[in-house]
Scaffold this motif. Structure first.
Motif, PDB file in Angstrom:
ATOM      1  N   GLU A 211       0.848  -1.187   0.000  1.00 26.30           N
ATOM      2  CA  GLU A 211       0.000   0.000   0.000  1.00 26.30           C
ATOM      3  C   GLU A 211       0.886   1.241   0.000  1.00 26.30           C
ATOM      4  O   GLU A 211       1.826   1.340   0.800  1.00 26.30           O
ATOM      5  CB  GLU A 211      -0.894   0.010   1.239  1.00 26.30           C
ATOM      6  N   ARG A 212       0.591   2.186  -0.889  1.00 22.19           N
ATOM      7  CA  ARG A 212       1.285   3.471  -0.915  1.00 22.19           C
ATOM      8  C   ARG A 212       0.234   4.569  -0.762  1.00 22.19           C
ATOM      9  O   ARG A 212      -0.681   4.663  -1.579  1.00 22.19           O
ATOM     10  CB  ARG A 212       2.064   3.662  -2.215  1.00 22.19           C
ATOM     11  N   THR A 213       0.370   5.375   0.271  1.00 19.90           N
ATOM     12  CA  THR A 213      -0.571   6.464   0.538  1.00 19.90           C
ATOM     13  C   THR A 213       0.149   7.793   0.396  1.00 19.90           C
ATOM     14  O   THR A 213       1.222   7.998   0.976  1.00 19.90           O
ATOM     15  CB  THR A 213      -1.153   6.338   1.956  1.00 19.90           C
ATOM     16  N   ASP A 214      -0.456   8.702  -0.375  1.00 16.44           N
ATOM     17  CA  ASP A 214       0.097  10.041  -0.573  1.00 16.44           C
ATOM     18  C   ASP A 214      -0.991  11.078  -0.347  1.00 16.44           C
ATOM     19  O   ASP A 214      -2.168  10.841  -0.646  1.00 16.44           O
ATOM     20  CB  ASP A 214       0.639  10.200  -2.002  1.00 16.44           C
ATOM     21  N   GLY A 215      -0.589  12.234   0.167  1.00 12.95           N
ATOM     22  CA  GLY A 215      -1.530  13.327   0.377  1.00 12.95           C
ATOM     23  C   GLY A 215      -0.916  14.357   1.288  1.00 12.95           C
ATOM     24  O   GLY A 215       0.304  14.538   1.329  1.00 12.95           O
TER      25      GLY A 215
END
Length: 204
Positions: free
Chosen positions: A92-96
């Motif tokens: 999982e890669r989360t960006d923000g």
């Protein structure tokens, strides 16, 4: 006379090599290969609902310092099976952004067929340590994964907790709109929700 003997002997030789029709019909089928403990199974396939690119909303209840949630509405989550693990682990890669700063998280989620438990490890831009979780042994597939762990607090709970071991728990609710809830249990206190992420929709 010789000709009469040759024919039965030839027939017997053929039957000896190929077996009789009756024996072939009643012979047990050849064993088929079965999935062993190293192969992905239903506990892995249950995680397929997480695969894709998602728009999500993140609520963080700890960074504000007063329990007021910091809400991030620009979160993008990209989840895929790691091909070189033969479908055993999800990445999982989360960006923000979070609290006006860039936010990133890398997570790896899998199921140990030996321990029969889900295992979840994350690395993010907020805490300087890996967050590692190991779930209980499971006997059946479930839509809600409760995975406990613990970490050494770098000060996210306040200066009085620096260096202390904090029990934590991630609850992953699978479905059309998956949810990730993170709980901490500070020493001498009840478990409390510190982070809540809702997957809103898949994007192209």
């Amino acid at each position: 006379m010789l000709k009469k003997l040759v024919l039965p002997l030839a027939a017997a030789a053929i039957l000896g090599l190929t077996g009789s029709a009756t024996a072939s019909a009643t012979a047990p089928p050849a064993p088929q290969p079965s999935a062993g403990p190293l192969e992905p199974g239903p506990f892995h396939h249950r995680l397929d609902q997480l695969v894709g690119t998602w728009k999500a909303v993140k609520y963080n209840y700890i960074l504000s310092g007063d329990g007021t949630p910091i809400v991030s509405r620009d979160i993008t989550v990209r989840t895929s099976w790691i091909a070189k693990t033969s479908g055993r682990f999800l990445q999982e890669r989360t960006d923000g952004t979070l609290g006006g700063k860039k936010y990133f998280r890398l997570g790896v989620l899998g199921f140990s067929t030996i321990d029969r438990r889900y295992e979840w490890t994350t690395f993010d831009s907020v805490t300087p340590t890996a967050m590692t979780y190991r779930g209980p042994a499971l006997s059946h597939v479930t839509p809600v994964l409760s995975i406990p762990g613990e970490f050494t607090d770098p000060g996210v709970l306040g200066p009085e907790y620096v260096g202390r071991t904090i029990p934590m728990r991630t609850v992953i609710t699978l479905g059309a709109h998956p949810r990730f809830d993170l709980y901490f249990t500070p020493p001498g206190q009840r478990e409390r929700l510190v982070d809540h992420v809702v997957y809103l929709r898949r994007t192209a």
